[in-house]
Design an enzyme around this catalytic site. Structure first.
Site, PDB file in Angstrom:
ATOM      1  N   LYS A  80      32.972  42.451  40.582  1.00 22.34           N
ATOM      2  CA  LYS A  80      33.992  42.415  39.526  1.00 22.34           C
ATOM      3  C   LYS A  80      33.653  43.438  38.437  1.00 22.34           C
ATOM      4  CE  LYS A  80      35.275  37.694  40.633  1.00 22.34           C
ATOM      5  NZ  LYS A  80      35.042  36.271  40.448  1.00 22.34           N
TER       6      LYS A  80
ATOM      7  N   GLN B 216      32.169  32.462  36.291  1.00 16.99           N
ATOM      8  CA  GLN B 216      32.030  32.441  37.743  1.00 16.99           C
ATOM      9  C   GLN B 216      31.712  31.016  38.214  1.00 16.99           C
ATOM     10  OE1 GLN B 216      32.563  35.181  39.854  1.00 16.99           O
ATOM     11  NE2 GLN B 216      32.480  33.569  41.403  1.00 16.99           N
TER      12      GLN B 216
ATOM     13  N   ASP C 162      41.554  33.899  34.983  1.00 14.29           N
ATOM     14  CA  ASP C 162      41.543  33.233  36.294  1.00 14.29           C
ATOM     15  C   ASP C 162      42.750  32.303  36.446  1.00 14.29           C
ATOM     16  OD1 ASP C 162      39.543  33.999  38.056  1.00 14.29           O
ATOM     17  OD2 ASP C 162      37.998  32.810  37.051  1.00 14.29           O
TER      18      ASP C 162
END
Ligand code: NDP
Length: 286
Positions: free
Chosen positions: A53, A97, A120
């Site tokens: 990422k 994460q 997200d």
């Protein structure tokens, strides 16, 4: 023989478009989108995802910061960091994460993120927005699947779409996005009766289960579009999806490989969401 949907190539196109948009934002508006990536503990898979990422951000011209916290981090320490990042002016998106180490409450952490920075799209208010079709951010993996379908010119309207898996991260939002595109959607899970027969009714079959060779040839209607979200290891430790690719590929009309299908799209969509967040924060989008 199915046409292979090349997620790597489609993701590269999306990433190039994002890079172009970032360059324009910088030049025209003096805005550089910023993403904070938070990783807790030493899970090797999480480390790989975070590195990928960060690399993708750098390539697109997005500023990124990593916060690597030890596995012993307390819930309060993590929540305190989220509060700092919520207020940080140069940060438009916050990504924690998952999974978090045992003992940390993922739900509470997600809910602590400013919904305007929740790239997200896991925060309850963003989930609600997706449900009613009035969203800023789409969850990256289902959005990536929709982009694959769009890129290949695969029409969703009026099609029977079967999603296997009902997680909050993949299955449920996937179903909602297909519904928004006027698909007729069935969501399956571990209690579904006669799963093979339900799957055989699918014009578009999306599998998000997490079991190698789970979707077998007898579960696929000839000519169906088969999208494999799964990321598993086969008996030799090789990365594979949920679909028995060798057996299903001759039957399907389109199929995504693993690796190189849905996976690369997830990161591309994260970059897109980060740019959207930056535009929202500086009043360039509503
Ligand atoms: P979860 O484990 O949260 O969900 C799995 C789902 O599969 C559940 O809804 C479960 O049903 C269902 N399921 C399990 N066994 C069966 C069965 N025998 N029959 C029917 N349904 C079943 O996984 P995620 O949604 O987080 O991820 C799914 C897969 O996608 C994983 O392999 C993951 O690694 C991958 N993934 C890939 C991404 C990418 O970028 N390509 C991103 C995110 C995930 P029930 O609810 O009843 O338990």
């Amino acid at each position: 023989m199915a046409k292979l949907i090349d997620g790597k190539a489609i993701a590269a196109t999306v990433r190039a478009e994002v890079a172009q948009e970032v360059a324009e934002l910088q030049e025209r508006d003096g805005v550089t989108p910023g993403l904070a990536v938070v990783i807790v503990g030493n899970d090797p898979a999480s480390r790989t995802y975070v590195n990928n990422k960060k690399k993708a951000c750098a390539e697109a011209g997005i500023y990124s910061e990593e916060y690597a916290l030890p596995a012993e981090t307390t819930q309060q320490e993590l929540l305190d960091l989220i509060q700092v990042l919520n207020k940080k002016q140069d940060i438009d998106g916050i990504l924690v994460q998952l999974p978090l180490p045992k003992g940390l409450d993922e739900k509470a952490v997600i809910e602590a993120i400013d919904p305007g920075k929740d790239v997200d799209a896991f925060h309850e208010s963003n989930v609600g927005r997706i449900m009613i079709g009035n969203f800023h951010f789409l969850p990256c993996t289902p959005a990536g699947v929709m982009e694959l379908l769009r890129s290949e010119g695969i029409e969703v309207a009026g099609k029977n779409c079967v999603v296997v898996g009902r997680s909050n991260i993949v299955g449920k939002p996937m179903a909602m996005l297909l519904l928004h595109q006027n698909g007729t959607v069935t969501v399956c899970h571990s209690k579904t009766a006669d799963l093979p027969s339900v799957c055989r009714g699918a014009d578009i079959l999306v599998s998000a289960v997490g079991k190698a060779k789970f979707i077998t040839a007898d579960m696929v209607k000839p000519g169906a579009v088969v999208i494999d979200v799964g990321m598993n290891r086969d008996e030799n430790g090789k990365l594979c999806g949920d679909v028995d690719f060798t057996a299903v590929e001759p039957i399907a009309s389109y199929i995504t490989p693993v690796p190189g299908g849905v996976g690369p799209m997830t990161i591309a969509m994260l970059l897109k969401n980060t740019v959207t967040a930056a535009k929202l924060h500086c009043g360039l989008a509503q």
